[in-house]
Design a protein around this motif. Sequence first.
Motif, mmCIF file in Angstrom:
data_model
loop_
_atom_site.group_PDB
_atom_site.id
_atom_site.type_symbol
_atom_site.label_atom_id
_atom_site.label_comp_id
_atom_site.label_asym_id
_atom_site.label_seq_id
_atom_site.Cartn_x
_atom_site.Cartn_y
_atom_site.Cartn_z
ATOM 1 N N GLU A 10 0.823 -1.223 0.000
ATOM 2 C CA GLU A 10 0.000 0.000 0.000
ATOM 3 C C GLU A 10 0.855 1.271 0.000
ATOM 4 O OE1 GLU A 10 -3.630 -2.126 2.512
ATOM 5 O OE2 GLU A 10 -2.026 -1.040 3.547
ATOM 6 N N ARG A 11 2.150 1.094 -0.078
ATOM 7 C CA ARG A 11 3.101 2.206 -0.070
ATOM 8 C C ARG A 11 3.088 2.920 -1.422
ATOM 9 N NH1 ARG A 11 8.556 2.724 -1.585
ATOM 10 N NH2 ARG A 11 9.883 3.949 -0.172
ATOM 11 N N GLU A 12 3.060 4.240 -1.396
ATOM 12 C CA GLU A 12 3.143 5.065 -2.603
ATOM 13 C C GLU A 12 4.303 6.040 -2.430
ATOM 14 O OE1 GLU A 12 -0.724 6.674 -4.005
ATOM 15 O OE2 GLU A 12 -1.512 5.712 -2.197
ATOM 16 N N GLU A 64 8.292 19.541 -8.141
ATOM 17 C CA GLU A 64 7.428 18.729 -7.296
ATOM 18 C C GLU A 64 8.216 18.197 -6.105
ATOM 19 O OE1 GLU A 64 4.297 18.285 -7.797
ATOM 20 O OE2 GLU A 64 3.937 18.821 -9.884
ATOM 21 N N ALA A 65 7.617 18.284 -4.939
ATOM 22 C CA ALA A 65 8.244 17.732 -3.744
ATOM 23 C C ALA A 65 8.080 16.213 -3.733
ATOM 24 C CB ALA A 65 7.599 18.325 -2.496
ATOM 25 N N PRO A 66 9.048 15.479 -3.163
ATOM 26 C CA PRO A 66 8.851 14.031 -3.029
ATOM 27 C C PRO A 66 7.739 13.746 -2.031
ATOM 28 C CG PRO A 66 10.769 14.731 -1.790
ATOM 29 C CD PRO A 66 10.307 15.934 -2.559
ATOM 30 N N PHE A 67 7.172 12.567 -2.123
ATOM 31 C CA PHE A 67 6.201 12.195 -1.100
ATOM 32 C C PHE A 67 6.223 10.692 -0.891
ATOM 33 C CE2 PHE A 67 2.518 10.010 -2.913
ATOM 34 C CZ PHE A 67 2.625 10.282 -4.276
ATOM 35 N N LEU A 68 5.836 10.315 0.308
ATOM 36 C CA LEU A 68 5.702 8.912 0.668
ATOM 37 C C LEU A 68 4.454 8.782 1.525
ATOM 38 C CD1 LEU A 68 8.582 6.577 1.916
ATOM 39 C CD2 LEU A 68 6.185 6.191 2.407
ATOM 40 N N ARG A 69 3.564 7.877 1.141
ATOM 41 C CA ARG A 69 2.343 7.688 1.908
ATOM 42 C C ARG A 69 1.863 6.253 1.769
ATOM 43 N NH1 ARG A 69 -1.349 11.265 -2.127
ATOM 44 N NH2 ARG A 69 -1.793 9.660 -3.692
ATOM 45 N N TYR A 70 1.009 5.886 2.715
ATOM 46 C CA TYR A 70 0.296 4.613 2.689
ATOM 47 C C TYR A 70 -1.194 4.923 2.804
ATOM 48 C CZ TYR A 70 4.801 2.464 4.085
ATOM 49 O OH TYR A 70 6.110 2.048 4.167
ATOM 50 N N ASP A 101 14.354 4.045 0.028
ATOM 51 C CA ASP A 101 14.598 2.728 0.619
ATOM 52 C C ASP A 101 13.812 2.481 1.900
ATOM 53 O OD1 ASP A 101 16.404 2.252 -1.400
ATOM 54 O OD2 ASP A 101 18.140 2.916 -0.229
ATOM 55 N N ASP A 102 12.986 3.444 2.288
ATOM 56 C CA ASP A 102 12.230 3.328 3.534
ATOM 57 C C ASP A 102 11.031 2.400 3.327
ATOM 58 O OD1 ASP A 102 10.496 3.639 5.706
ATOM 59 O OD2 ASP A 102 10.998 5.750 5.982
ATOM 60 N N HIS A 103 11.091 1.229 3.924
ATOM 61 C CA HIS A 103 9.976 0.279 3.906
ATOM 62 C C HIS A 103 9.651 -0.095 5.363
ATOM 63 C CE1 HIS A 103 9.654 -0.551 -0.469
ATOM 64 N NE2 HIS A 103 10.907 -0.121 -0.456
ATOM 65 N N SER A 104 9.391 0.928 6.156
ATOM 66 C CA SER A 104 9.193 0.717 7.591
ATOM 67 C C SER A 104 7.972 -0.145 7.887
ATOM 68 C CB SER A 104 9.074 2.067 8.311
ATOM 69 O OG SER A 104 10.287 2.781 8.256
ATOM 70 N N ALA A 105 6.897 0.023 7.119
ATOM 71 C CA ALA A 105 5.706 -0.794 7.359
ATOM 72 C C ALA A 105 6.021 -2.271 7.146
ATOM 73 C CB ALA A 105 4.557 -0.350 6.450
ATOM 74 N N ALA A 106 6.845 -2.562 6.152
ATOM 75 C CA ALA A 106 7.240 -3.951 5.912
ATOM 76 C C ALA A 106 8.057 -4.486 7.079
ATOM 77 C CB ALA A 106 8.033 -4.053 4.608
ATOM 78 N N ASP A 130 17.705 1.819 13.448
ATOM 79 C CA ASP A 130 18.797 2.412 12.679
ATOM 80 C C ASP A 130 18.279 3.463 11.699
ATOM 81 O OD1 ASP A 130 20.600 0.822 13.971
ATOM 82 O OD2 ASP A 130 20.725 -0.683 12.370
ATOM 83 N N ARG A 131 17.141 3.183 11.057
ATOM 84 C CA ARG A 131 16.597 4.104 10.061
ATOM 85 C C ARG A 131 16.147 5.404 10.693
ATOM 86 N NH1 ARG A 131 12.711 1.009 8.036
ATOM 87 N NH2 ARG A 131 14.178 0.141 6.521
ATOM 88 N N TRP A 132 15.517 5.323 11.858
ATOM 89 C CA TRP A 132 14.893 6.517 12.435
ATOM 90 C C TRP A 132 15.772 7.241 13.436
ATOM 91 C CZ3 TRP A 132 10.939 8.752 10.249
ATOM 92 C CH2 TRP A 132 10.160 7.987 9.378
ATOM 93 N N ARG A 133 16.886 6.614 13.867
ATOM 94 C CA ARG A 133 17.775 7.296 14.813
ATOM 95 C C ARG A 133 18.341 8.572 14.206
ATOM 96 N NH1 ARG A 133 21.304 3.485 15.688
ATOM 97 N NH2 ARG A 133 20.454 2.694 17.642
ATOM 98 N N SER A 134 18.762 8.512 12.945
ATOM 99 C CA SER A 134 19.358 9.685 12.312
ATOM 100 C C SER A 134 18.349 10.814 12.160
ATOM 101 C CB SER A 134 19.920 9.318 10.938
ATOM 102 O OG SER A 134 18.892 8.815 10.094
ATOM 103 N N VAL A 135 17.081 10.467 11.966
ATOM 104 C CA VAL A 135 16.042 11.496 11.869
ATOM 105 C C VAL A 135 15.822 12.169 13.213
ATOM 106 C CG1 VAL A 135 13.654 11.961 11.213
ATOM 107 C CG2 VAL A 135 14.954 10.213 9.985
ATOM 108 N N ARG A 136 15.739 11.364 14.262
ATOM 109 C CA ARG A 136 15.544 11.930 15.594
ATOM 110 C C ARG A 136 16.726 12.798 15.997
ATOM 111 N NH1 ARG A 136 13.434 6.722 16.591
ATOM 112 N NH2 ARG A 136 15.422 6.050 17.505
#
Length: 280
Positions: free
Chosen positions: A156-158, A166-172, A237-242, A268-274
Motif C-alpha cells: 500500500e506504499r506510494e 514537485e516535492a517528493p512524497f511517501l504515503r500509505y 529505501d524506507d519500507h518501515s511498514a514492511a 537504525d533508520r529513524w535514529r538519524s532522523v531523531r
Amino acid sequence: MPKVTSVIVPYTTYLRVYEPLAAFPEPERDHWARYAHRPDRPSYQDELRRALTDLVPTPPVPVPVHESDDAFVLESDGVVHVCPWRTRLRGWQALGELAEDFPPPVLDALLPPVLRRQAAQDYERWLTDHPDARPWIRTATWQVPINWFVLFADEEREYAKGSADEAPFLRYRTPMVQARRRVARGLRALRDAVEEGPLIDGLVDVGRWLEEFHPRSLVELNYGGLVHALPAGALEDDHSAADVAEGIAALRRGDDEGAGAAYGRLVDRWRSVRDLRSAN
C-alpha cells in the motif's frame, strides 16, 4: 503530488481518516458534498500557512478563534471521502502536549502562560458542549510512531521521488477494515510476546481512535514535511511498514531473533532522523 513552495515546512507526519459522505449527518453532509466539487479547495500547504500566520502577531494566537470548515477530499471507487481539518480542535490538543516537547522557560517564551491558560479554559468550556469530539487527523513531529506502521502493508506504499517543481512524497493508504484487523492482530502478537509498554499502549490508543469512524473509511499515513529531512535515497529505501509487519509476524511464530532484526532496522533508520531534531 505536492508542489514545492517557499512555505517553511514543519517536519510533521500525518495519520488521517477519510470518511464517506454517508458518515456525516445533515446539514454537514450537504456542506461537504458541495465542498468536494469546489475547484479552489485549499491544500495542506494552505493549512500550514494559516497556522504560521497566527503565530506571527504579538501576542501570538495559539489556537484559531473559529473552527475550520475545510477538509481534504479524495474519491475512491466512485465514493467521495472527506477528512475535515478541525484545526481549532487539533490546536487545543497540540497545545496541551507542548509541555512534553519544551522545557518551561522555552515554552513560556514561545507562548506566555496567560495565553496557554486562556486557551485551556476555552477548550474545557467547548468540551462541555462537544464531549464526543475527535480529530480526523493525528500528527507527529520528527518521526512516524511505530504503532502507525502497524495499520499498513508494504504493497500500500506510494512513493514519488519528486523533481525541481514537485516535492517528493511517501504515503500509505488502506481501507478501515484492514487497519482495524492489523491493529487487532498486532496487539495479540505483542501481548503474547512482551510485557505492557509504550508500543502496546500506543497501538491500543490508535485502535480506539479508529473505532470512532465509519467502517468504510480510508486511513492514510502521509510523511508530510518529514520528506524534507530525509535524503532521497533514504526515503526511497524506507519500507518501515514492511519491517514492522515482519517483526510482528516473527513474534507470532516465536522467532525472537527475526523480530529483533526487524526492530533493529527500524531503530537504525529513524535514529538519524531523531538526531536532527536536536542538531544546530
